[in-house]
Design a protein around this motif. Sequence first.
Motif, mmCIF file in Angstrom:
data_model
loop_
_atom_site.group_PDB
_atom_site.id
_atom_site.type_symbol
_atom_site.label_atom_id
_atom_site.label_comp_id
_atom_site.label_asym_id
_atom_site.label_seq_id
_atom_site.Cartn_x
_atom_site.Cartn_y
_atom_site.Cartn_z
ATOM 1 N N TYR A 120 -4.683 69.982 38.835
ATOM 2 C CA TYR A 120 -3.645 71.002 38.671
ATOM 3 C C TYR A 120 -2.538 70.426 37.789
ATOM 4 N N ASP A 121 -2.088 71.197 36.821
ATOM 5 C CA ASP A 121 -1.078 70.708 35.884
ATOM 6 C C ASP A 121 0.313 70.778 36.524
ATOM 7 N N SER A 122 0.652 69.742 37.282
ATOM 8 C CA SER A 122 1.963 69.681 37.945
ATOM 9 C C SER A 122 2.842 68.585 37.337
ATOM 10 N N LYS A 123 2.467 68.106 36.154
ATOM 11 C CA LYS A 123 3.206 67.008 35.525
ATOM 12 C C LYS A 123 4.665 67.391 35.259
ATOM 13 N N GLU A 124 4.888 68.594 34.779
ATOM 14 C CA GLU A 124 6.258 69.010 34.490
ATOM 15 C C GLU A 124 7.090 69.063 35.769
ATOM 16 N N SER A 125 6.495 69.518 36.849
ATOM 17 C CA SER A 125 7.201 69.573 38.126
ATOM 18 C C SER A 125 7.547 68.172 38.615
ATOM 19 N N LEU A 126 6.644 67.233 38.413
ATOM 20 C CA LEU A 126 6.894 65.844 38.808
ATOM 21 C C LEU A 126 8.028 65.239 37.987
ATOM 22 N N ASP A 127 8.063 65.563 36.703
ATOM 23 C CA ASP A 127 9.146 65.058 35.854
ATOM 24 C C ASP A 127 10.501 65.604 36.315
ATOM 25 N N ARG A 128 10.535 66.887 36.643
ATOM 26 C CA ARG A 128 11.787 67.477 37.133
ATOM 27 C C ARG A 128 12.194 66.850 38.471
ATOM 28 N N LEU A 129 11.212 66.579 39.292
ATOM 29 C CA LEU A 129 11.510 65.987 40.589
ATOM 30 C C LEU A 129 12.098 64.585 40.423
ATOM 31 N N MET A 130 11.625 63.847 39.420
ATOM 32 C CA MET A 130 12.176 62.516 39.153
ATOM 33 C C MET A 130 13.652 62.630 38.770
ATOM 34 N N ASP A 131 14.003 63.635 37.981
ATOM 35 C CA ASP A 131 15.409 63.843 37.617
ATOM 36 C C ASP A 131 16.254 64.153 38.849
ATOM 37 N N VAL A 132 15.703 64.971 39.736
ATOM 38 C CA VAL A 132 16.420 65.321 40.971
ATOM 39 C C VAL A 132 16.627 64.086 41.836
ATOM 40 N N GLU A 133 15.609 63.260 41.943
ATOM 41 C CA GLU A 133 15.714 62.052 42.764
ATOM 42 C C GLU A 133 16.720 61.076 42.160
ATOM 43 N N CYS A 134 16.733 60.967 40.847
ATOM 44 C CA CYS A 134 17.710 60.081 40.200
ATOM 45 C C CYS A 134 19.136 60.572 40.467
ATOM 46 N N ASP A 135 19.335 61.876 40.430
ATOM 47 C CA ASP A 135 20.658 62.424 40.746
ATOM 48 C C ASP A 135 21.039 62.120 42.191
ATOM 49 N N ARG A 136 20.067 62.239 43.092
ATOM 50 C CA ARG A 136 20.344 61.950 44.500
ATOM 51 C C ARG A 136 20.736 60.482 44.695
ATOM 52 N N LEU A 137 20.027 59.595 44.021
ATOM 53 C CA LEU A 137 20.323 58.164 44.150
ATOM 54 C C LEU A 137 21.685 57.835 43.533
ATOM 55 N N ASN A 138 22.002 58.506 42.425
ATOM 56 C CA ASN A 138 23.305 58.262 41.793
ATOM 57 C C ASN A 138 24.454 58.638 42.712
ATOM 58 N N THR A 139 24.296 59.741 43.441
ATOM 59 C CA THR A 139 25.355 60.150 44.362
ATOM 60 C C THR A 139 25.521 59.160 45.512
ATOM 61 N N MET A 140 24.482 58.350 45.741
ATOM 62 C CA MET A 140 24.536 57.339 46.798
ATOM 63 C C MET A 140 25.013 55.995 46.257
ATOM 64 N N GLY A 141 25.343 55.956 44.948
ATOM 65 C CA GLY A 141 25.817 54.727 44.340
ATOM 66 C C GLY A 141 24.725 53.792 43.893
ATOM 67 N N VAL A 142 23.498 54.304 43.792
ATOM 68 C CA VAL A 142 22.366 53.469 43.370
ATOM 69 C C VAL A 142 22.245 53.527 41.850
ATOM 70 N N THR A 143 22.187 52.367 41.230
ATOM 71 C CA THR A 143 22.026 52.287 39.781
ATOM 72 C C THR A 143 20.577 52.547 39.402
ATOM 73 N N VAL A 144 20.388 53.310 38.328
ATOM 74 C CA VAL A 144 19.042 53.621 37.833
ATOM 75 C C VAL A 144 18.867 53.006 36.456
ATOM 76 N N PRO A 145 17.929 52.049 36.282
ATOM 77 C CA PRO A 145 17.072 51.477 37.330
ATOM 78 C C PRO A 145 17.748 50.283 38.001
ATOM 79 N N SER A 146 17.240 49.937 39.166
ATOM 80 C CA SER A 146 17.717 48.781 39.913
ATOM 81 C C SER A 146 16.709 48.516 41.018
ATOM 82 N N GLU A 147 16.941 47.461 41.771
ATOM 83 C CA GLU A 147 16.024 47.123 42.861
ATOM 84 C C GLU A 147 16.017 48.230 43.911
#
Length: 279
Positions: free
Chosen positions: A237-264
Amino acid sequence: MAWCTHMVRTIWPIEVPFASCVSFLYPPVFLNLSVSDSIIDVLHGVDVDPKLNRSRTSLIVWFTDGKDEDQGGVNQPWLLNPTDANGEFILGLASESAVEEDESHMLLKNAVDQYSLYLSSATRGNVFAMTSLAQMCDDGIVPESQYENILNILASRDDFNPFLSLDGSNRCSWNKVANALWYHAAIQGGYSVAQVSLADELMLQYMIPKDILNPVEQENTLLMASVLFTMALVQGYDSKESLDRLMDVECDRLNTMGVTVPSEDYFASRVVQVLLMSM
């Protein structure tokens, strides 16, 4: 062998160069048959010579009785009176999607109850019917009085469905029922459409005001969505675009928690780990 006294419905093929990769839809042709005009060999299989295993044209033939007044004159009488879960689902799907230029498809649509067909098929474990039933819940077609009945049916088949428990108000909601149906079809049935449908719904729920979901619930929601999108991707199933968007959402969530992207800490995220595996 069985002698046939039925009407034949055929879809006649027209030769097309295999390289053209063009698909055609031909209107049905009805032929009236008399006794001995046709023979059905119900035990005969299809053995394709490996040397001939290439693109080819197929002739599809339906044997059925002529239109019966008791069947409302529908064009698809062979679908009526299903005897198993698959037949119930196919009849429900046909009544939902069939379209005729003369609007005769309304005869089939009006002859059956789609909800009852999908519910009965889902009760027997048909994951395709569960997915259709979930969509009906999502569209607001299923009455609220049926929610608890559907959840009880799922509970008898799935002890570990996280969407079976009621919310704090002890009331069933349409999205709770839809999610429970999609989850069973996605996890127990491995159905990619259900996987993507549930993942999309989870992403939609995540985007509601953040104060409704606590940090743990936010992460778990994105984690489940990432796993579902990845499962669908593995199945083609072609869900690659959805996965890419989800990565952006997760990066935003981590940023709000003070997590640097990328980092350990970024690479320690369970959601990021699942998404990286899908790339």
